[in-house]
Scaffold this active site. Structure first.
Site, PDB file in Angstrom:
ATOM      1  N   PRO A  84       0.810  -1.599   0.002  1.00  9.65           N
ATOM      2  CA  PRO A  84      -0.223  -0.062  -0.116  1.00  9.65           C
ATOM      3  C   PRO A  84       1.002   0.647   0.500  1.00  9.65           C
ATOM      4  O   PRO A  84       1.974   1.309   0.868  1.00  9.65           O
ATOM      5  CB  PRO A  84      -1.340  -0.479   1.125  1.00  9.65           C
ATOM      6  CG  PRO A  84       0.308  -1.067   1.754  1.00  9.65           C
ATOM      7  CD  PRO A  84       0.939  -2.136   1.266  1.00  9.65           C
ATOM      8  N   GLU A  85       0.576   2.741  -0.731  1.00  5.76           N
ATOM      9  CA  GLU A  85       1.637   3.414  -1.188  1.00  5.76           C
ATOM     10  C   GLU A  85       0.344   5.414  -0.888  1.00  5.76           C
ATOM     11  O   GLU A  85      -1.403   3.841  -0.518  1.00  5.76           O
ATOM     12  CB  GLU A  85       2.139   3.653  -1.946  1.00  5.76           C
ATOM     13  CG  GLU A  85       3.048   2.927  -1.992  1.00  5.76           C
ATOM     14  CD  GLU A  85       4.279   3.336  -3.597  1.00  5.76           C
ATOM     15  OE1 GLU A  85       4.258   4.411  -3.819  1.00  5.76           O
ATOM     16  OE2 GLU A  85       4.569   2.684  -4.344  1.00  5.76           O
TER      17      GLU A  85
END
Ligand SMILES: [Zn+2]
Length: 273
Positions: free
Chosen positions: A5-6
């Protein structure tokens, strides 16, 4: 492909959580183990149970959940964390359960446990240690060409390493740095301090564009978030270069991959100089 996840994934996760948690009373807050990457606050259950959620937001790759008791729960998804809404079953990797007054069950699922949960006072959130030396939000007003040029001045490190440095700009990770550098036509290995102002202008625009497009894509999947597993924050995207070694770049060149320190960089040697 499972991705870490960014910023856009966290933004989409927070939006999904907001749809269920905003103004809700938390009737049950139950950590199911003592730690993730580090200990979960021992008073989390006591301080959050019975509280009403007054706001949800994001800073870099952290989600922030505020309550009417002046507390803020800060979560990080690490490498494999995800929130699920009304999951069909609870398994060994569901480490935090939250129930709301309206009957929803939320679970923070994190098989690799590189995520974290912390609790701070809302009026002191900026002093939370990961935030104290963090650079500006790439989609906020403090990020721009002049700021980036000043931060990169004299830097001999690669532009890719510089963009991953959270002190320069917050929330970027491997995927969106690869994508933005391709869009801006800049080689990932180029010395950060030796990029001209016009090219930095293209880079700033590219960073904003790849992040915004991903957030829009994530938002559109949220509208039908009633996936069987209720999972938030992950959505299929068409990458320009990420994960596309050997496939064509938009310019007609071929995407290549190089590995530094165990991390893959995807780029196109034809259009990225
Ligand atoms: Zn290309």
């Amino acid at each position: 492909m499972r991705i870490m996840p960014e910023l856009p994934e966290v933004e989409t996760t927070v939006a999904g959580l907001r749809s269920v948690l905003q103004d809700s009373v938390l009737t049950r807050v139950e950590p199911r183990r003592a730690d993730l990457r580090w200990p979960i606050p021992v008073d989390l259950r006591q301080r959050m149970t019975g509280a009403r959620v007054t706001g949800l937001s994001r800073r870099a790759k952290y989600g922030l959940i505020e309550t009417d008791r002046g507390d803020m729960m800060i979560f990080h998804l690490g490498m494999s964390g995800r929130w699920r809404i009304d999951p069909p079953e609870i398994g060994a990797h569901d480490h935090l359960l939250i129930e709301t007054g309206s009957g929803h069950l939320l679970s923070l699922n994190d098989p690799r446990r590189f995520g974290s949960i912390d609790l701070v006072r809302s009026d002191a959130w900026a002093a939370y240690s990961p935030f104290t030396r963090m650079g500006p939000e790439p989609l906020g007003p403090d990020f721009g060409v002049a700021m980036l040029a000043a931060a990169l001045k004299g830097k001999g490190t690669s532009i890719k390493a510089a963009l991953l440095d959270q002190r320069i700009v917050a929330g970027l990770g491997n995927i969106y740095v690869c994508e933005a550098l391709n869009m801006a036509g800049i080689a990932p290995t180029r010395a950060a301090g030796k990029i001209s102002r016009p090219r930095l202008t293209l880079l700033v625009e590219a960073i904003r564009e790849v992040l915004t497009a991903a957030i829009v894509a994530g938002g559109s999947t949220l509208r039908d978030y009633a996936r069987p597993d209720g999972e938030l924050g992950y959505f299929s995207k068409q990458w320009r270069v990420y994960g596309r070694e050997g496939q064509p770049c938009l310019c007609g060149g071929t995407v290549q991959r190089r590995v530094d320190g165990g991390r893959s960089t995807f780029f196109c040697p034809k259009c990225q100089k």
